[in-house]
Design a protein around this motif. Structure first.
Motif, PDB file in Angstrom:
ATOM      1  N   ARG A 317     -27.813  -6.625  87.275  1.00  0.00           N
ATOM      2  CA  ARG A 317     -28.217  -8.021  87.095  1.00  0.00           C
ATOM      3  C   ARG A 317     -28.138  -8.794  88.412  1.00  0.00           C
ATOM      4  O   ARG A 317     -28.994  -9.630  88.710  1.00  0.00           O
ATOM      5  N   THR A 318     -27.117  -8.492  89.220  1.00  0.00           N
ATOM      6  CA  THR A 318     -26.993  -9.130  90.538  1.00  0.00           C
ATOM      7  C   THR A 318     -28.189  -8.787  91.420  1.00  0.00           C
ATOM      8  O   THR A 318     -28.727  -9.647  92.129  1.00  0.00           O
ATOM      9  N   MET A 319     -28.602  -7.545  91.369  1.00  0.00           N
ATOM     10  CA  MET A 319     -29.772  -7.100  92.140  1.00  0.00           C
ATOM     11  C   MET A 319     -31.013  -7.912  91.749  1.00  0.00           C
ATOM     12  O   MET A 319     -31.771  -8.369  92.606  1.00  0.00           O
ATOM     13  N   LEU A 320     -31.209  -8.087  90.445  1.00  0.00           N
ATOM     14  CA  LEU A 320     -32.371  -8.845  89.976  1.00  0.00           C
ATOM     15  C   LEU A 320     -32.265 -10.310  90.375  1.00  0.00           C
ATOM     16  O   LEU A 320     -33.268 -10.943  90.751  1.00  0.00           O
ATOM     17  N   THR A 331     -33.506   3.335  89.967  1.00  0.00           N
ATOM     18  CA  THR A 331     -32.591   2.240  89.636  1.00  0.00           C
ATOM     19  C   THR A 331     -32.586   1.967  88.141  1.00  0.00           C
ATOM     20  O   THR A 331     -31.527   1.805  87.517  1.00  0.00           O
ATOM     21  N   LEU A 332     -33.775   1.897  87.566  1.00  0.00           N
ATOM     22  CA  LEU A 332     -33.897   1.581  86.144  1.00  0.00           C
ATOM     23  C   LEU A 332     -33.311   2.690  85.274  1.00  0.00           C
ATOM     24  O   LEU A 332     -32.695   2.421  84.243  1.00  0.00           O
ATOM     25  N   SER A 333     -33.483   3.943  85.692  1.00  0.00           N
ATOM     26  CA  SER A 333     -32.884   5.055  84.938  1.00  0.00           C
ATOM     27  C   SER A 333     -31.368   4.953  84.941  1.00  0.00           C
ATOM     28  O   SER A 333     -30.710   5.212  83.921  1.00  0.00           O
ATOM     29  N   ALA A 334     -30.800   4.579  86.102  1.00  0.00           N
ATOM     30  CA  ALA A 334     -29.342   4.415  86.186  1.00  0.00           C
ATOM     31  C   ALA A 334     -28.874   3.280  85.280  1.00  0.00           C
ATOM     32  O   ALA A 334     -27.846   3.392  84.598  1.00  0.00           O
ATOM     33  N   HIS A 352     -36.790  -1.998  79.102  1.00  0.00           N
ATOM     34  CA  HIS A 352     -38.052  -1.411  78.649  1.00  0.00           C
ATOM     35  C   HIS A 352     -39.189  -2.426  78.800  1.00  0.00           C
ATOM     36  O   HIS A 352     -40.273  -2.107  79.317  1.00  0.00           O
ATOM     37  N   ALA A 353     -38.934  -3.666  78.378  1.00  0.00           N
ATOM     38  CA  ALA A 353     -39.956  -4.712  78.497  1.00  0.00           C
ATOM     39  C   ALA A 353     -40.258  -5.022  79.964  1.00  0.00           C
ATOM     40  O   ALA A 353     -41.410  -5.268  80.335  1.00  0.00           O
ATOM     41  N   TYR A 354     -39.234  -4.994  80.806  1.00  0.00           N
ATOM     42  CA  TYR A 354     -39.410  -5.248  82.238  1.00  0.00           C
ATOM     43  C   TYR A 354     -40.342  -4.203  82.864  1.00  0.00           C
ATOM     44  O   TYR A 354     -41.218  -4.534  83.668  1.00  0.00           O
ATOM     45  N   ILE A 355     -40.146  -2.946  82.472  1.00  0.00           N
ATOM     46  CA  ILE A 355     -40.992  -1.870  83.003  1.00  0.00           C
ATOM     47  C   ILE A 355     -42.455  -2.119  82.622  1.00  0.00           C
ATOM     48  O   ILE A 355     -43.364  -1.979  83.443  1.00  0.00           O
ATOM     49  N   VAL A 356     -42.669  -2.504  81.370  1.00  0.00           N
ATOM     50  CA  VAL A 356     -44.033  -2.751  80.892  1.00  0.00           C
ATOM     51  C   VAL A 356     -44.643  -3.943  81.625  1.00  0.00           C
ATOM     52  O   VAL A 356     -45.787  -3.893  82.102  1.00  0.00           O
ATOM     53  N   ARG A 357     -43.880  -5.044  81.746  1.00  0.00           N
ATOM     54  CA  ARG A 357     -44.391  -6.255  82.393  1.00  0.00           C
ATOM     55  C   ARG A 357     -44.722  -6.034  83.858  1.00  0.00           C
ATOM     56  O   ARG A 357     -45.697  -6.564  84.382  1.00  0.00           O
ATOM     57  N   SER A 358     -43.884  -5.245  84.529  1.00  0.00           N
ATOM     58  CA  SER A 358     -44.074  -5.036  85.964  1.00  0.00           C
ATOM     59  C   SER A 358     -45.228  -4.102  86.276  1.00  0.00           C
ATOM     60  O   SER A 358     -45.646  -3.991  87.434  1.00  0.00           O
ATOM     61  N   GLY A 359     -45.756  -3.413  85.261  1.00  0.00           N
ATOM     62  CA  GLY A 359     -46.854  -2.474  85.497  1.00  0.00           C
ATOM     63  C   GLY A 359     -46.410  -1.176  86.125  1.00  0.00           C
ATOM     64  O   GLY A 359     -47.244  -0.397  86.606  1.00  0.00           O
ATOM     65  N   MET A 360     -45.115  -0.939  86.151  1.00  0.00           N
ATOM     66  CA  MET A 360     -44.591   0.294  86.740  1.00  0.00           C
ATOM     67  C   MET A 360     -45.001   1.492  85.885  1.00  0.00           C
ATOM     68  O   MET A 360     -44.987   1.425  84.657  1.00  0.00           O
ATOM     69  N   SER A 361     -45.376   2.564  86.552  1.00  0.00           N
ATOM     70  CA  SER A 361     -45.770   3.764  85.811  1.00  0.00           C
ATOM     71  C   SER A 361     -44.528   4.425  85.217  1.00  0.00           C
ATOM     72  O   SER A 361     -43.458   4.437  85.823  1.00  0.00           O
ATOM     73  N   PHE A 362     -44.705   4.962  84.014  1.00  0.00           N
ATOM     74  CA  PHE A 362     -43.596   5.633  83.336  1.00  0.00           C
ATOM     75  C   PHE A 362     -43.504   7.070  83.833  1.00  0.00           C
ATOM     76  O   PHE A 362     -44.277   7.931  83.434  1.00  0.00           O
TER      77      PHE A 362
END
Length: 598
Positions: A317-320, A331-334, A352-362
């Motif tokens: 959360r601090t990173m964000l 990072t997200l997996s950790a 999970h929602a952040y990954i979708v919103r950011s357009g990051m590939s799964f």
């Protein structure tokens, strides 16, 4: 492509006199194309684009061609560089020198062109340049990049250990990258004994090797060298004001220096974390003036892997909040692993929602982390939906995660059906798969099916059962009330039963009140198997207290304290408006209840 000049025969390959196990040969073919004007065209293009900063004509062939090849490699065009060299020697009678080969060897390293690299090595031997310190370092790096550490060691051994810093750094880095951490650290210590000063690149390789071994004692030995390198970096920082006043600044060199020290400090964070020294890792992390995404990922992952999930999520959360660095899939997996550990479904769903919103590939790893998080947080439906979305991207880990998740949530029948689906789709199980399958059989009471799967491991798939599988079988038989059969299974085991097997047997005796048998197993477990699980002490204590032998139970408790074993209390969590509250057995609830009510 066959480079012009000399093609190495097996007899002319450099000797590989080293104790490292042999590696399979590598070679990536190059698609050749012919163009006598290619060197001129590329040379003109590089001048126009500013890739090289002089307009020497092709009559000054040696200087121009070396610049041309070096520029192609710097532009990450290794195949073009090798082909251009071939054309230059055939069409322009170019004679390579000691300044030509480092660029060509780097091109082979970039493209993992093992055959072409060996060919160049043969030319160096015939030209008498193979011992030139200018090319030895790149020759070692080339072999290491082509996954041939044996030949890299052979080249290094020919220097007699008298190489310069670049040569030492090349071999240490090459061994570390090829998963020979013991050899890498041995050579690093040898380098220090010969009083060759290490730089941040060499030290980073040594630190990475130490992290691979999880050797805290060696990590502490490296600490003085790390401190010295960081002091040098601080001296460089103090010189920045002078740098700003210089009329001509080498900005690229400054960036390289900054990146190197960040890489070193990040490697140190990772090393301490993997060695379990999380306080040292956090201290280094906090002291770093500059952090990249790898640094954040290493620290978050280290906390999550050592059971400090809440701290890992707080750091995420601090990173964000800082916003200077965006998280990547690692990072997200950790962070998802930390959510799984703490049962924080709310944060996991947000990620999970952040990954979708950011357009990051799964990536496969990221999707597997999501499935694992949902399963361990008890959201079986979400785990299954996330798994199904993967479609063709499912790998073996994906199947293992969903089968394990279903088994741990009491969905044994569905777990076994998923295993059958996995087989129908042609995916071959591994030992991890069978731990999940046997666990599903155990929790579902499917003894016969469990026996069949256990037998198929070696007979059908060639997988030799490990102690984890034996422990699952004993647990399955005990749960089904087949205590004597469980004992017979343990007696037939080829090796010594480990704590997984003995622990499962002891738990069964405790359930069925078999005190005499339980005492034999408990004493063996506490005497022979280290470290004994806290559950072993607790099960034995409960058996003794159940028979009124409270004095003996007290002595077992005292033994727990002497050996540093602690009973892990039961824990429940509840998520209220994004805040996770933990309740441990034996604790008062007054303050927590007031917080919840407010």
């Amino acid at each position: 492509m066959v480079l012009t000049g000399l093609v190495l025969s097996q007899a002319s390959h450099p000797p590989c006199s080293t104790s490292l196990p042999a590696a399979p040969p590598l070679s990536k073919p190059i698609n050749p194309f012919k163009s006598p004007r290619l060197p001129s065209q590329i040379h003109a293009h590089l001048i126009l684009t500013g890739a090289i900063h002089h307009s020497a004509s092709l009559h000054r062939l040696s200087l121009s061609c070396n610049s041309l090849l070096r520029s192609l490699v710097n532009l990450n065009l290794p195949f073009t560089a090798l082909l251009t060299f071939s054309e230059l020697t055939q069409q322009w009678n170019f004679s390579p020198d000691r300044f030509t080969y480092p660029s060509l060897l780097k091109a082979c390293a970039q493209s993992s062109s093992s055959f072409e690299g060996r060919t160049l090595h043969g030319q160096l031997l015939k030209l008498g340049l193979a011992g030139d310190s200018f090319v030895v370092g790149t020759l070692i790096s080339m072999y290491a990049s082509c996954s041939d550490p044996q030949s890299a060691m052979a080249v290094f051994n020919q220097t007699g250990g008298s190489g310069n810093q670049v040569i030492w750094s090349s071999i240490i880095s090459g061994l570390a990258k090829n998963k020979y951490p013991e050899e890498a650290l041995r050579l690093f210590l040898e380098m220090e004994e010969t009083h060759v000063e290490s730089d941040e690149v060499t030290l980073t390789s040594a630190v990475s090797a130490c992290a691979e071994l999880k050797d805290l004692a060696m990590a502490m030995k490296l600490s003085s060298a790390i401190s010295k390198e960081r002091r040098k970096s601080s001296a460089v920082d103090r010189a920045e004001e002078m740098f700003e006043e210089m009329p001509e600044r080498d900005l690229a060199a400054r960036v390289r220096s900054s990146n190197s020290i960040v890489m070193l400090e990040t490697a140190v964070v990772d090393m301490y974390a993997k060695c379990g020294a999380l306080d040292l890792a956090k201290k280094m992390f906090d002291e770093m003036p500059e952090r990249n995404v790898v640094t954040w990922s290493a620290m978050i992952s280290g906390l999550a892997q050592h059971g400090r999930g809440e701290e890992a999520l707080a750091l995420f959360r601090t990173m964000l909040e800082e916003g200077s660095v965006a998280p990547n899939p690692v990072t997200l997996s950790a962070a998802l692993s930390a959510c799984a550990q703490t049962g924080d479904l709310s944060s996991g769903t947000w990620i999970h929602a952040y990954i979708v919103r950011s357009g990051m590939s799964f990536t496969a790893g990221l999707r597997n982390s999501l499935v694992n998080m949902y399963a361990k947080c008890g959201s079986v439906g979400a785990a299954c939906r996330t798994f199904e979305v993967a479609a063709a991207e499912k790998d073996l880990v994906s199947w293992n995660v969903i089968i394990s998740g279903l088994a741990m949530n009491g969905q044994g029948a569905q777990a076994l059906e998923t295993f059958r689906q996995m087989q129908r789709e042609g995916m071959k199980p591994d030992d991890v798969t069978f731990v999940a399958v046997l666990s599903a059989c155990s929790h579902s009471g499917l003894v016969e099916e469990g026996r069949r799967h256990y037998g198929s491991m070696e007979e059908v798939y060639g997988i030799r059962p490990k102690l984890e599988h034996d422990g699952c079988m004993v647990d399955m038989l005990i749960r089904a009330g087949k205590v004597e059969e469980a004992e017979e299974f343990v007696r037939r085991m080829e090796g010594e039963p480990g704590r997984e097997v003995l622990g499962a047997l002891l738990s069964g005796y405790a359930v069925f009140g078999e005190l005499r048998r339980g005492e034999v197993v408990a004493r063996r477990l506490l005497r022979e198997v280290q470290p004994a699980q806290d559950g072993s002490y607790v099960a034995y204590c409960n058996m003794l207290k159940g028979r009124g032998r409270r004095g003996e139970a007290k002595r077992i408790r005292e033994m727990m304290e002497e050996r540093g074993a602690k009973k892990i209390p039961g824990c429940s969590t509840i998520d209220v408006d994004g805040v996770v509250f933990e309740f441990f057995s034996g604790e008062g609830l007054g303050q927590e209840l007031c917080e919840l009510q407010s």
